[in-house]
Design an enzyme around this catalytic site. Structure first.
Site, PDB file in Angstrom:
ATOM      1  N   ALA A 259       0.852  -1.193   0.000  1.00 52.85           N
ATOM      2  CA  ALA A 259       0.000   0.000   0.000  1.00 52.85           C
ATOM      3  C   ALA A 259       0.884   1.239   0.000  1.00 52.85           C
ATOM      4  O   ALA A 259       2.058   1.171   0.391  1.00 52.85           O
ATOM      5  CB  ALA A 259      -0.888  -0.006   1.234  1.00 52.85           C
TER       6      ALA A 259
ATOM      7  N   GLY B 168      -0.345  -5.077   0.461  1.00 57.28           N
ATOM      8  CA  GLY B 168      -1.540  -4.931  -0.367  1.00 57.28           C
ATOM      9  C   GLY B 168      -1.373  -5.623  -1.710  1.00 57.28           C
ATOM     10  O   GLY B 168      -2.356  -6.082  -2.306  1.00 57.28           O
TER      11      GLY B 168
ATOM     12  N   GLU C 230      -2.334  -9.062  -1.192  1.00 59.44           N
ATOM     13  CA  GLU C 230      -3.793  -9.132  -0.972  1.00 59.44           C
ATOM     14  C   GLU C 230      -4.535  -9.091  -2.313  1.00 59.44           C
ATOM     15  O   GLU C 230      -5.518  -9.805  -2.509  1.00 59.44           O
ATOM     16  CB  GLU C 230      -4.241  -7.994  -0.036  1.00 59.44           C
ATOM     17  CG  GLU C 230      -3.771  -8.237   1.406  1.00 59.44           C
ATOM     18  CD  GLU C 230      -4.122  -7.102   2.350  1.00 59.44           C
ATOM     19  OE1 GLU C 230      -3.720  -5.960   2.054  1.00 59.44           O
ATOM     20  OE2 GLU C 230      -4.788  -7.348   3.366  1.00 59.44           O
TER      21      GLU C 230
ATOM     22  N   GLU D  17       2.970  -6.299   6.934  1.00 55.98           N
ATOM     23  CA  GLU D  17       2.313  -5.220   7.695  1.00 55.98           C
ATOM     24  C   GLU D  17       2.717  -5.206   9.162  1.00 55.98           C
ATOM     25  O   GLU D  17       2.821  -4.136   9.775  1.00 55.98           O
ATOM     26  CB  GLU D  17       0.784  -5.351   7.587  1.00 55.98           C
ATOM     27  CG  GLU D  17       0.209  -4.919   6.254  1.00 55.98           C
ATOM     28  CD  GLU D  17       0.287  -5.986   5.170  1.00 55.98           C
ATOM     29  OE1 GLU D  17       0.950  -7.030   5.397  1.00 55.98           O
ATOM     30  OE2 GLU D  17      -0.299  -5.781   4.096  1.00 55.98           O
TER      31      GLU D  17
END
Ligand SMILES: NC(=O)c1ccc[n+]([C@@H]2O[C@H](COP(=O)([O-])OP(=O)(O)OC[C@H]3O[C@@H](n4cnc5c(N)ncnc54)[C@H](O)[C@@H]3O)[C@@H](O)[C@H]2O)c1
Length: 625
Positions: A69, A115, A118, A140
């Site tokens: 991210a 991310g 993900e 994370e």
């Protein structure tokens, strides 16, 4: 072809669309607001083209799929609610991928983290390249967070709960072979064949969907027998998560809230509905993001990212060949990290025994990497082939080898007169541009370069033990150091994979100076009879990765004994107090720490246990006076 600023779509004649991510003006893709918005438009665009049977999602970047991210987007949030909303938005996009009417295959070359993973997990299939740069993970936790875009839901369901939990709790990433064994990815392709392998996969999934009416691979729920028992039997679940909590606590000492949140989240998701689990994930993400621990880790992340660039500009030439003087613990470590990053290295010790010990250290570390599949045998042999070992036994050869070095890093004993002698001789041999660096722990660089003819070429390069594992490198400059030498030292350090800080000259520089008062206090406590384990435990609980007594062993008790007088001379009472005799006695009895197999701890047969330094030689736990 549809072209956006961040995302392009190519329509192929076989009705497979290729979606390429390409963040402008950046080496990597991150999941930023604009990229996600364009990506959603692409999903709308595909839905409006019913002839498209399947899609491949890939990256136009070299060696990067999606790095994660966009952290600036997270750190701009002021409240937990804002962060939770961001996570919920991410979850919705992931669901749009997973519930898409046509199969989407992630074609991954390079880093696929946070991310990025993900997104890949939401796709119906993942094909990766065998390139060593290809790694997949959810890091994370290293930012004090949990994956907030359904990663805590999808990873355990993709690879099984017991495989997923360690990855979520450590943030460790996996390479292609392991990813395939874990069933995190469906196949591994050569980099040049990635796109065609992914197209083939998308076609096959589309064919299967046509027959069965369901896209294979959409939100699977894979579980081993153990996972099934944990998920379904309350007693087993309680036991599993309690054990995991205990093991985690041993490592974190309760200092990192993200670990507890991840455990609670994954436990909850065993029984909760998907909607409830995702709502909890978003809430926990928001709560964690506002903790001081997460804010501090994010700030460290930004600091580390900034340090990856040479802020002193590129040096005027390439520094390719590194000489290392002293094949001890540090010299061998410096040689290893240089070799592994492509430098040619000449490693010199005064005698064959010293050189052999150092070469053995390097070989042993590379063998461990091969065993752990971090490199293969051919690569480790190639690394060793760039190493030339020399000694004073054949001084002429040693001099010849060192004469062509672009930089020489000295790591002989911490003794000013020895360093003067060694560097004085070296300066006569090397080229005018050769940068001379000292890996001293505490001796001022201006003292080390006193008497040298080219002090402008001299810097301190202070590495930390074990060099192949510790990230930090402290570069020390004097008033005389040239801009070229400074930028060369930083450049070489960055290439060696280090985080380089640059500080001014002074006894103990920055790191040894701030560390020493704590080490001194730990010594005092020992003398007052506080057990080794209690001191180390207290400091680890406080947040240090190792306790100070263990650190004495890691650094080397003899090295510590050489540093102490320098600091005491410069700072007097602020750096003294503990009996220096205790450490001198240990050294005299051969208890030098890890390198001699024994110190405060015993390292015999690879087992670490608290040692028993001989009484009468300043036993550390004797009560003084
Ligand atoms: N150990 C640490 O954690 C640490 C950390 C940072 C800096 N340092 C500094 O690094 C330097 C080396 O420390 P170390 O722990 O590797 O020590 P060490 O005792 O393990 O190694 C020193 C090596 O230098 C060799 N040597 C001595 N005189 C030599 C000469 N004239 N020519 C070539 N080789 C010679 C010795 O044979 C030995 O192999 C010291 O200045 C120390 O203060 C150590």
């Amino acid at each position: 072809m549809s072209v956006g600023k961040y995302v392009t779509v190519e329509h192929r004649p076989d009705n497979i669309a290729i979606i390429r991510l390409d963040t402008p003006d950046s080496k990597v893709n991150t999941l930023s607001g604009p990229l996600m918005a364009e990506f959603e438009k692409v999903l709308d665009h595909l839905a409006a083209h019913p002839s498209v049977r399947g899609a491949v999602l890939t990256s136009a970047k070299q060696g990067n799929f999606i790095a994660g991210a966009d952290i600036t987007m997270l750190s701009a949030c002021q409240t937990s609610e804002e962060l939770s909303k961001l996570a919920a938005g991410g979850q919705q996009i992931m669901d749009r991928i997973a519930n898409n009417k046509i199969p989407i295959v992630a074609a991954i070359n390079g880093t696929c983290l946070g991310g990025g993973l993900e997104v890949a997990l939401a796709c119906h299939s993942r094909v990766v390249t065998s390139d060593p740069k290809t790694t997949l993970g959810l890091p994370e936790v290293m930012l004090g967070l949990l994956p907030g875009s359904a990663g805590t839901w999808r990873l355990p369901r993709q690879i099984g709960l017991s495989n997923a939990l360690p990855l979520l709790l450590t943030g460790q990433s996996v390479r292609p072979d392991r990813a395939r064994r874990l069933k995190l990815v469906d196949s591994v392709a050569d980099p040049f064949a990635l796109e065609s392998a992914a197209i083939k996969m998308a076609t096959s999934l589309a064919d299967q969907a046509k027959t069965t009416g369901k896209i294979p691979g959409a939100d699977p729920h894979n579980a081993s027998t153990l996972d099934k028992v944990v998920e379904r039997v309350p007693f087993a679940r309680k036991f599993f998560f309690q054990t995991a909590k205990k093991q985690t606590y041993k490592k974190t000492h309760g200092n990192y809230p993200a670990h507890d949140a991840i455990l609670a989240q994954v436990e909850e998701a065993c029984t909760a509905s998907k909607a409830v689990a995702l709502a909890s994930e978003a809430r926990r993400f928001g709560d964690l993001g506002m903790t001081p621990e997460s804010r501090a880790l994010v700030s460290l992340f930004f600091g580390q990212t900034a340090l990856k660039k040479n802020r002193f500009g590129k040096p005027s030439r390439e520094y390719k060949k590194i000489g290392v003087l002293g094949a001890g613990l540090m010299g061998a470590g410096i040689a290893q990290v240089s070799l592994e990053r492509g430098f040619d290295v000449v490693l010199k010790d005064r005698d064959l025994a010293g050189l052999a010990r150092g070469m053995q250290q390097i070989r042993g570390n590379l063998d461990t990497k091969v065993k752990r599949r971090q490199m293969n045998k051919v690569e480790s042999d190639a690394v060793m082939s760039r190493l030339a070992g020399v000694t004073d036994v054949d001084a002429a050869r040693a001099d010849r080898q060192l004469a062509s070095a672009d930089m020489v890093i000295e790591a002989v004993f911490e003794d000013l007169s020895l360093k003067h002698r060694v560097l004085g001789h070296l300066e006569q041999l090397v080229q005018p541009h050769t940068v001379i660096a000292s890996n001293t722990s505490a001796l001022p660089i201006r003292d080390i370069c006193a008497g040298l003819q080219r002090p402008e070429n001299v810097v301190g390069m202070h590495y930390f033990s074990p060099v192949d594992k510790m990230q930090l490198l402290e570069v020390i400059t004097t008033d005389k150091t040239s801009a070229e030498a400074k930028s060369a030292a930083v450049e070489v350090g960055i290439k060696q994979g280090k985080l380089v800080i640059v500080v001014r000259d002074g006894p103990g520089f920055y790191t040894t100076r701030i560390l020493s008062p704590m080490m001194n206090e730990a010594g005092l406590l020992l003398q007052q009879g506080v057990p080794v384990a209690d001191i180390d435990r207290a400091m680890q609980k406080y947040g240090f990765p190792v306790g100070p007594i263990k650190l004495f062993d890691e650094v080397g008790i003899d090295v510590g004994n050489r540093i102490q007088p320098t600091l005491e001379k410069a700072f007097g009472a602020r750096m003294s107090g503990a009996s220096t005799q205790m450490l001198l006695d240990l050294q005299a009895a051969g208890f030098l720490g890890r390198k001699s197999g024994r110190g405060f701890f015993d390292y015999a047969k690879g087992q670490e246990r608290q040692g028993d330094p001989p009484r009468g030689h300043g036993h550390c736990c004797q009560v003084q006076g």
